[in-house]
Design an enzyme around this catalytic site. Structure first.
Site, PDB file in Angstrom:
ATOM      1  CB  SER A  28      -2.769  43.747  43.473  1.00 57.55           C
ATOM      2  OG  SER A  28      -3.854  43.142  44.378  1.00 57.55           O
ATOM      3  CE  LYS A  72     -12.776  46.484  42.579  1.00 54.31           C
ATOM      4  NZ  LYS A  72     -12.262  45.239  43.217  1.00 54.31           N
ATOM      5  CD  GLU A  92     -15.350  43.110  43.495  1.00 53.90           C
ATOM      6  OE1 GLU A  92     -15.993  43.892  43.056  1.00 53.90           O
ATOM      7  OE2 GLU A  92     -14.205  43.192  43.989  1.00 53.90           O
ATOM      8  CG  HIS A  96     -15.462  41.912  38.786  1.00 54.17           C
ATOM      9  ND1 HIS A  96     -15.569  41.792  40.097  1.00 54.17           N
ATOM     10  CD2 HIS A  96     -14.467  42.670  38.214  1.00 54.17           C
ATOM     11  CE1 HIS A  96     -14.311  42.334  40.546  1.00 54.17           C
ATOM     12  NE2 HIS A  96     -13.551  43.209  39.329  1.00 54.17           N
ATOM     13  CD  GLU A  98     -10.368  41.350  37.108  1.00 54.20           C
ATOM     14  OE1 GLU A  98      -9.639  42.341  37.287  1.00 54.20           O
ATOM     15  OE2 GLU A  98     -11.421  41.255  37.494  1.00 54.20           O
ATOM     16  N   GLY A 155      -8.114  43.075  44.992  1.00 47.39           N
ATOM     17  CA  GLY A 155      -8.599  44.080  46.169  1.00 47.39           C
ATOM     18  C   GLY A 155      -7.845  43.655  47.381  1.00 47.39           C
ATOM     19  CG  ASN A 183     -14.351  47.232  38.141  1.00 46.61           C
ATOM     20  OD1 ASN A 183     -15.475  48.154  38.227  1.00 46.61           O
ATOM     21  ND2 ASN A 183     -14.355  46.102  39.007  1.00 46.61           N
TER      22      ASN A 183
END
Ligand code: PEP
Length: 234
Positions: free
Chosen positions: A196, A9, A87, A85, A154, A160, A7
Site C-alpha cells: 500500500s 502483477k 500472492e 511474492h 511485505e 493490496g 510490481n
C-alpha cells in the site's frame, strides 16, 4: 539513492509498458527504478528503467510446461526477478524452501532476486511477526550468495488492502531484517518495504531507518501514481 520497484502483477499491456517507460525516462531522479512485469512484456528496452519478472521456475530447463526459466528471463535483457511474492506464496503454496530454490536459479543466471518475506494476518495476530520475518530471511536466501540480492519486507495482510503497518512496526521489521542479514554475512543488502505504498506515504516510509526503497503494486500501474513515489525522495 533509493530503489523504487513496481510490481504490475497480472495487469497491463506491452504498449502500456512502452508508454510508461517513455514517461519514466523524463523523470529527473538518481533513484533506481525497476518495473516487474508479466513475462510477455519483458524485452522493452530502456537506459533508465530496469525490468524484472515476477516469478521464476525452480528448474533450470526441460519438461515443465508453463514455467519460465531464469535463463529465459535473463535472455530478454531483464535484470531482476521477484521471488516469494505473497500472492505466489498464497496461491502456489510456496514455502521458504521453494523461494530459496527460485532465488538460486535467478542468481545462477545473473538476475538479481527480489526476495519477499512477510507475515500473514493470522501470524500477526498470533504474535509471530518477528519469528516469521526472521525465518523468512534465513530460509529464503541461498547460503552461497556472492552477488547482489534485494530483500523486500511485505506484510502480507497489508498488500493490496490499502492497509499499512505503523511506522514503528515497519522500523522494527526492517531493523530485524538488517540485523539478520548482517548476521548472515549479507550486511548492506538493500531492504525494500512493500504494501500500500503511494505518493502520499512514500517519503515518510522511506525515511524510516533501514528502508532502502519500496516495492509498489497498485500505485505502479499508472505514471501519474508512480512518478510521485519516485520523486518523493532524492
Ligand atoms: C505488491 O504487490 O508487492 C504490493 C506491495 O502491492 P500494493 O502496493 O498494491 O499493496
Amino acid at each position: 539513492m533509493k530503489i523504487i520497484a513496481g510490481n504490475w502483477k497480472m495487469n497491463g499491456t506491452r504498449s502500456g509498458l512502452e508508454s510508461m517507460v517513455r514517461d519514466l525516462e523524463t523523470v529527473d531522479t538518481e533513484n533506481q527504478v525497476i518495473l516487474c512485469v508479466p513475462f510477455t512484456m519483458l524485452g522493452v528496452r530502456s537506459d533508465k528503467v530496469a525490468l524484472g519478472g515476477q516469478d521464476v521456475s525452480e528448474q533450470a530447463k526441460g519438461a515443465f510446461t508453463g514455467e519460465v526459466a531464469a535463463s529465459m528471463i535473463a535472455d530478454t535483457g531483464a535484470k531482476y526477478v521477484i521471488v516469494g511474492h505473497s500472492e505466489c506464496r498464497q496461491y502456489h503454496n510456496e514455502t521458504n524452501n521453494t523461494v530459496r530454490n527460485k532465488a538460486s536459479q535467478a542468481l545462477a543466471n545473473g538476475l538479481i532476486p527480489i526476495i519477499c518475506v512477510g507475515e500473514t494476518m493470522e501470524e500477526k495476530q498470533a504474535g509471530k511477526t518477528m519469528a516469521v520475518i526472521e525465518s523468512g530471511v534465513r530460509e529464503s536466501i541461498p547460503s552461497d550468495v556472492s552477488t547482489d540480492i534485494i530483500v523486500a519486507y511485505e506484510p502480507r495482510w497489508a498488500i493490496g488492502a490499502g492497509l499499512t503497518p505503523t511506522e514503528s512496526e515497519i522500523a522494527e521489521a526492517h531493523t530485524l531484517i538488517a540485523k539478520t542479514l548482517a548476521d548472515m554475512g549479507l550486511g548492506g543488502t538493500p531492504v525494500l518495504y512493500g504494501a500500500s505504498v503511494k505518493g502520499s506515504n512514500a517519503a515518510e516510509i522511506m525515511s524510516i531507518p533501514n528502508v532502502d526503497g519500496v516495492l509498489v503494486g497498485g500505485a505502479s500501474l499508472k505514471s501519474d501514481d508512480f512518478i510521485p513515489i519516485i520523486t518523493s525522495v532524492k
